[in-house]
Design a protein around this motif. Sequence first.
Motif, short mmCIF file in Angstrom:
data_model
loop_
_atom_site.label_atom_id
_atom_site.label_comp_id
_atom_site.label_asym_id
_atom_site.label_seq_id
_atom_site.Cartn_x
_atom_site.Cartn_y
_atom_site.Cartn_z
N SER A 284 5.26 4.11 3.94
CA SER A 284 5.66 2.96 3.12
C SER A 284 7.03 3.17 2.50
O SER A 284 7.47 4.30 2.28
N ASN B 231 7.22 1.62 -6.77
CA ASN B 231 7.48 2.94 -7.36
C ASN B 231 6.83 3.01 -8.74
O ASN B 231 6.96 2.10 -9.54
N SER C 84 -1.37 6.84 -9.45
CA SER C 84 -0.64 6.35 -8.27
C SER C 84 -1.13 4.98 -7.82
O SER C 84 -0.88 4.58 -6.68
N SER C 85 -1.82 4.26 -8.70
CA SER C 85 -2.23 2.90 -8.34
C SER C 85 -2.26 2.03 -9.59
O SER C 85 -2.22 2.53 -10.70
N GLU D 221 0.85 -1.19 0.00
CA GLU D 221 0.00 0.00 0.00
C GLU D 221 0.89 1.24 0.00
O GLU D 221 1.97 1.24 0.58
N ILE D 222 0.42 2.29 -0.63
CA ILE D 222 1.15 3.57 -0.60
C ILE D 222 0.65 4.36 0.60
O ILE D 222 -0.54 4.69 0.68
N HIS E 108 5.53 -0.22 -1.12
CA HIS E 108 4.82 0.24 -2.32
C HIS E 108 5.70 -0.02 -3.54
O HIS E 108 6.90 -0.24 -3.42
#
Length: 168
Positions: A101, A141, A147-148, A96-97, A139
């Motif tokens: 993380s 990069n 962002s997912s 998970e971000i 997470h």
Amino acid sequence: MQLTHEENRFERKTFSITLVCDRIYFQQNIGSLFRISEAFGIENIIFLGKDIPLSPRKINKTSRSTHLHVGYSIIEETADLIDFLIKNNFEIISLEITNASRPLKEVTLPENKKIALIVGNEINGVSEPLLKISNQIIHINMFGKNSSMNVSQATAICLYEFTSKKNI
């Protein structure tokens, strides 16, 4: 020449990794997670939540029958899952971000400890109670505007990294 499933020379191996799916309900993702777990030699899958749609007919389209080869269980309540993970001394790693993380490349996998990799719901990610009990939060990069990524794609990337480190 392309090799068949029977002709490949990959060593069959099972890793002490349990994939924990935090309220994942899309059947295509569930099927893909079975296929990815089987490909990476994952010990088993735990589905957290009520009414997980495990209809073999719909899952088989993406699992390609791997749901028959990977053990799984369902735990309906978060508190029961937390008790199980802690009681069985898992190294709990959430994908998970968060503000705490670290990049996947920095994950530390203990030698003689079972690993629970928690992946999150398609909309909300990993729930707060599971993040709180995590030994590590990692997470992937990413370099685009988004962002997912899809949970099954992210899981594949993560399990590749985990099994590469465990296979040394």
